[in-house]
Design a protein around this motif. Structure first.
Motif, PDB file in Angstrom:
ATOM      1  N   PHE A  46       6.491  -2.116   7.457  1.00 56.96           N
ATOM      2  CA  PHE A  46       7.180  -1.235   6.515  1.00 56.96           C
ATOM      3  C   PHE A  46       6.253  -0.856   5.356  1.00 56.96           C
ATOM      4  O   PHE A  46       6.223   0.297   4.926  1.00 56.96           O
ATOM      5  N   ALA A  47       5.487  -1.820   4.853  1.00 55.63           N
ATOM      6  CA  ALA A  47       4.556  -1.547   3.754  1.00 55.63           C
ATOM      7  C   ALA A  47       3.447  -0.583   4.190  1.00 55.63           C
ATOM      8  O   ALA A  47       3.041   0.287   3.412  1.00 55.63           O
ATOM      9  N   LYS A  48       2.982  -0.710   5.426  1.00 54.35           N
ATOM     10  CA  LYS A  48       1.953   0.209   5.923  1.00 54.35           C
ATOM     11  C   LYS A  48       2.509   1.616   6.093  1.00 54.35           C
ATOM     12  O   LYS A  48       1.826   2.598   5.813  1.00 54.35           O
ATOM     13  N   ASP A  49       3.767   1.720   6.543  1.00 58.08           N
ATOM     14  CA  ASP A  49       4.391   3.027   6.753  1.00 58.08           C
ATOM     15  C   ASP A  49       4.771   3.709   5.443  1.00 58.08           C
ATOM     16  O   ASP A  49       4.917   4.926   5.399  1.00 58.08           O
ATOM     17  N   ASN A  50       4.971   2.944   4.380  1.00 55.37           N
ATOM     18  CA  ASN A  50       5.409   3.478   3.088  1.00 55.37           C
ATOM     19  C   ASN A  50       4.482   2.998   1.975  1.00 55.37           C
ATOM     20  O   ASN A  50       4.852   2.141   1.173  1.00 55.37           O
TER      21      ASN A  50
END
Length: 141
Positions: A46-50
């Motif tokens: 999630f952190a990589k995507d956002n």
């Protein structure tokens, strides 16, 4: 003159209203099992995507798990995720990510009149013969 891709120009300026997500959980509590599993398996992706959203993970002993979203306008929203599965927590996080952060308000008419309509209210027998109207409404001469 070099061509500029319009999509890159437009999407490069978009800033999500959600600035920060804070995950609060208990390391030993049974109600925090789902959020602990979500943190272990899904939070890095999630952190990589956002990349525009800061993510804080805080342990609070003896407290039920919550996810708090902090938005650009200063508003925040707290979601309790007690006894939720990682899939449901993922839905909550996605919902917070897509929200504007504004408070939901009832839509009201912005006008008021002191002189209401003089035409009267409509009813199904308005254009029917008077004999039918008297029978249904109960009015007699």
């Amino acid at each position: 003159m070099a061509q500029i891709n319009i999509a890159n120009r437009v999407f490069g300026r978009y800033v999500r209203p959600l600035q920060r997500l804070t995950f609060n959980y208990c390391n030993q509590g049974g109600s925090s099992r789902g959020i602990r599993e979500y943190i272990d398996k899904n939070i890095v992706q999630f952190a990589k995507d956002n990349p525009g959203i800061s993510i804080y993970v805080m342990e609070r002993s003896g407290k039920h798990p919550t996810i708090t979203g902090h938005f650009i306008g200063g508003n925040s929203k707290e979601v309790e995720v007690k006894n939720m599965t990682p899939e449901k927590i993922k839905e909550c996080v996605t919902s917070l990510r897509n929200e504007s952060g504004e408070k939901v308000e009832k839509i009201r008419k912005h006008w008021h009149t002191e002189n209401p309509s003089i035409q009267g209210t409509w009813n199904p027998f308005l254009h029917k013969p008077p004999s039918l109207r008297r029978h249904v409404t109960g009015k007699t001469k």
